[in-house]
Design a protein around this motif. Sequence first.
Motif, PDB file in Angstrom:
ATOM      1  N   ALA A  48     -37.165  65.091 -33.021  1.00 52.91           N
ATOM      2  CA  ALA A  48     -35.920  65.631 -33.563  1.00 52.91           C
ATOM      3  C   ALA A  48     -34.758  65.418 -32.589  1.00 52.91           C
ATOM      4  N   LEU A  49     -35.014  65.593 -31.297  1.00 54.55           N
ATOM      5  CA  LEU A  49     -33.971  65.363 -30.298  1.00 54.55           C
ATOM      6  C   LEU A  49     -33.543  63.899 -30.301  1.00 54.55           C
ATOM      7  N   GLY A  50     -34.507  62.997 -30.471  1.00 50.96           N
ATOM      8  CA  GLY A  50     -34.179  61.583 -30.559  1.00 50.96           C
ATOM      9  C   GLY A  50     -33.279  61.290 -31.745  1.00 50.96           C
ATOM     10  N   VAL A  51     -33.529  61.956 -32.875  1.00 53.36           N
ATOM     11  CA  VAL A  51     -32.705  61.758 -34.070  1.00 53.36           C
ATOM     12  C   VAL A  51     -31.273  62.207 -33.810  1.00 53.36           C
ATOM     13  N   GLY A  54     -29.756  59.829 -31.118  1.00 59.24           N
ATOM     14  CA  GLY A  54     -29.713  58.428 -31.516  1.00 59.24           C
ATOM     15  C   GLY A  54     -28.796  58.150 -32.688  1.00 59.24           C
ATOM     16  N   ALA A  55     -28.658  59.101 -33.625  1.00 61.20           N
ATOM     17  CA  ALA A  55     -27.873  58.843 -34.844  1.00 61.20           C
ATOM     18  C   ALA A  55     -26.440  58.422 -34.523  1.00 61.20           C
ATOM     19  N   SER A 101     -39.107  56.943 -30.758  1.00 62.01           N
ATOM     20  CA  SER A 101     -39.320  56.751 -32.195  1.00 62.01           C
ATOM     21  C   SER A 101     -38.236  57.427 -33.023  1.00 62.01           C
ATOM     22  N   GLY A 102     -37.718  58.547 -32.537  1.00 63.17           N
ATOM     23  CA  GLY A 102     -36.705  59.284 -33.276  1.00 63.17           C
ATOM     24  C   GLY A 102     -35.303  58.697 -33.170  1.00 63.17           C
ATOM     25  N   LEU A 103     -35.044  57.898 -32.136  1.00 64.59           N
ATOM     26  CA  LEU A 103     -33.693  57.366 -31.922  1.00 64.59           C
ATOM     27  C   LEU A 103     -33.147  56.601 -33.126  1.00 64.59           C
ATOM     28  N   PRO A 104     -33.916  55.695 -33.766  1.00 66.65           N
ATOM     29  CA  PRO A 104     -33.338  54.922 -34.872  1.00 66.65           C
ATOM     30  C   PRO A 104     -33.294  55.659 -36.205  1.00 66.65           C
ATOM     31  N   HIS A 105     -33.908  56.822 -36.298  1.00 67.61           N
ATOM     32  CA  HIS A 105     -34.054  57.516 -37.585  1.00 67.61           C
ATOM     33  C   HIS A 105     -32.709  57.763 -38.273  1.00 67.61           C
ATOM     34  N   GLY A 106     -31.834  58.500 -37.605  1.00 72.89           N
ATOM     35  CA  GLY A 106     -30.566  58.877 -38.218  1.00 72.89           C
ATOM     36  C   GLY A 106     -29.658  57.688 -38.473  1.00 72.89           C
ATOM     37  N   ALA A 107     -29.635  56.742 -37.530  1.00 80.15           N
ATOM     38  CA  ALA A 107     -28.779  55.571 -37.701  1.00 80.15           C
ATOM     39  C   ALA A 107     -29.250  54.716 -38.872  1.00 80.15           C
ATOM     40  N   PHE A 108     -30.570  54.600 -39.065  1.00 77.28           N
ATOM     41  CA  PHE A 108     -31.076  53.811 -40.185  1.00 77.28           C
ATOM     42  C   PHE A 108     -30.656  54.438 -41.511  1.00 77.28           C
ATOM     43  N   ALA A 320     -12.727  55.150 -43.675  1.00 80.92           N
ATOM     44  CA  ALA A 320     -12.276  54.163 -42.695  1.00 80.92           C
ATOM     45  C   ALA A 320     -13.386  53.750 -41.744  1.00 80.92           C
ATOM     46  N   GLY A 321     -14.391  54.586 -41.590  1.00 82.33           N
ATOM     47  CA  GLY A 321     -15.514  54.277 -40.697  1.00 82.33           C
ATOM     48  C   GLY A 321     -16.740  55.055 -41.114  1.00 82.33           C
ATOM     49  N   PRO A 322     -17.363  54.684 -42.239  1.00 87.74           N
ATOM     50  CA  PRO A 322     -18.424  55.518 -42.811  1.00 87.74           C
ATOM     51  C   PRO A 322     -19.750  55.469 -42.069  1.00 87.74           C
ATOM     52  N   SER A 323     -20.042  54.407 -41.313  1.00 84.70           N
ATOM     53  CA  SER A 323     -21.368  54.275 -40.706  1.00 84.70           C
ATOM     54  C   SER A 323     -21.637  55.377 -39.687  1.00 84.70           C
ATOM     55  N   LEU A 324     -20.670  55.640 -38.802  1.00 80.12           N
ATOM     56  CA  LEU A 324     -20.864  56.658 -37.773  1.00 80.12           C
ATOM     57  C   LEU A 324     -20.949  58.049 -38.387  1.00 80.12           C
ATOM     58  N   ALA A 325     -20.046  58.348 -39.334  1.00 79.93           N
ATOM     59  CA  ALA A 325     -20.077  59.660 -39.979  1.00 79.93           C
ATOM     60  C   ALA A 325     -21.350  59.847 -40.789  1.00 79.93           C
ATOM     61  N   SER A 326     -21.777  58.782 -41.489  1.00 80.20           N
ATOM     62  CA  SER A 326     -23.007  58.852 -42.275  1.00 80.20           C
ATOM     63  C   SER A 326     -24.209  59.096 -41.377  1.00 80.20           C
ATOM     64  N   SER A 327     -24.235  58.444 -40.216  1.00 78.78           N
ATOM     65  CA  SER A 327     -25.324  58.665 -39.264  1.00 78.78           C
ATOM     66  C   SER A 327     -25.251  60.060 -38.662  1.00 78.78           C
ATOM     67  N   ALA A 328     -24.033  60.531 -38.387  1.00 78.66           N
ATOM     68  CA  ALA A 328     -23.868  61.884 -37.864  1.00 78.66           C
ATOM     69  C   ALA A 328     -24.388  62.918 -38.844  1.00 78.66           C
ATOM     70  N   ASN A 329     -24.309  62.611 -40.142  1.00 79.87           N
ATOM     71  CA  ASN A 329     -24.828  63.538 -41.143  1.00 79.87           C
ATOM     72  C   ASN A 329     -26.340  63.670 -41.034  1.00 79.87           C
TER      73      ASN A 329
END
Length: 407
Positions: A48-51, A54-55, A101-108, A320-329
């Motif tokens: 969970a901390l990695g998510v 990493g997100a 393993s958790g690092l790519p979860h949120g960004a994906f 204007a920049g949905p990828s970062l906000a979407s990952s932050a979600n």
Amino acid sequence: MPLALLALAVGAFGLGTTEFVMMGLLPDVADDLHISIPTAGHLVSAYALGVVIGAPLLAALTARMPRRTVLISLMALFVAGNALSALAPTYDWLLAARFLSGLPHGAFFGVGAVVATNLVAPERKARSVSLMFMGLTVANIAGVPVATLMGQHLGWRATFLGVSLIGVAAMAAVALLIRGADAPAPVSGLRGELTALRSLPVWLALATTVVGFGALFSAYSYITPMLTDSAGYADSDVTLLLALFGVGATAGNLIGGRLADHAMRGTLFGGLASMVAVLLLFPVLMHAQWSAALAVTLLGVAAFITGSPLQLMVMERAAAGPSLASSANQAAFNLANAGGAWIGGVALAAGFGVTSPSLAGAALAVLGLGVASVAFAVDRRRDAPSTGGRKRVVASHVPEATEPVHS
């Protein structure tokens, strides 16, 4: 719907399986590595901390890369983390591998949601996100039970090797099914992504996710003692009942995606209101086995009706920049997990009864309705001056102009 959404769903299935399977493998891991169950529980927290870290971090670092390349790279990191988990010689190595393993979860999930909405016509955006999320909900029905059984019969290391293979399959699916033209590099880059996060509506949308899904985890984190101590189920029955939650979550996810394309606000408010009702009824429904099973299923439906609307709400307010906000979600979903579990635990420790976490969850869902109301009110005030009070169409309600839309 485009076949490319299947590639995103396969990745989501792998991520969902590795996220939740550790709960079922804790005794096996603890015995093999000669550690206590509470110590082994830190492996769940490490993921969970990695998510959470990493997100936003990986979304920011890959802001100028083509999104297809980003998705493949994130899956490669996922494969590496799970392979290292299978080969970890000690507890400390496994802890580090779980974090990796958790690092790519949120960004994906964050980048994948942006890609999914650009694969379809504007009126199908929420549905496309729900189809990607379906991989996560199906993981709770099939992936986690099968992976747990594999770990119990072949050893927990075999489970993580199997999950690595799912990641390899997801990489191949993304490479074959998502064309470069479907997921080009964002025009805004890192500066545009960061600028989007300065918006108050974006933060209000993220807060709605934290509070709204915190309501789910306040109750769901303690569902086992509710089912055994209140409803009278045996410990061996809990796995099947959790699968019912997965069935409800899958149904709610698909319903929410379809409804949100017609009325995102109404679907979000309806889902949160449904959670309030279901959680308030939990103390009553947990007095009989049949009604307890119904309660678990309805909780999955009500909670996941809100999944796609919450994701789309954030993305539209950060056009204007949905990828970062979407990952932050996605990080917000994990903060909801931790915060909701803590609040439910406070109610339980206070001696209010085994079903009291559900009432704490109902209170959080009510708060979620309030935060969402403020978020939409801020949007209305922001739009009103230039339109004389009428709703105007803004760029946040359409895909990026540089990215093609496919029906």
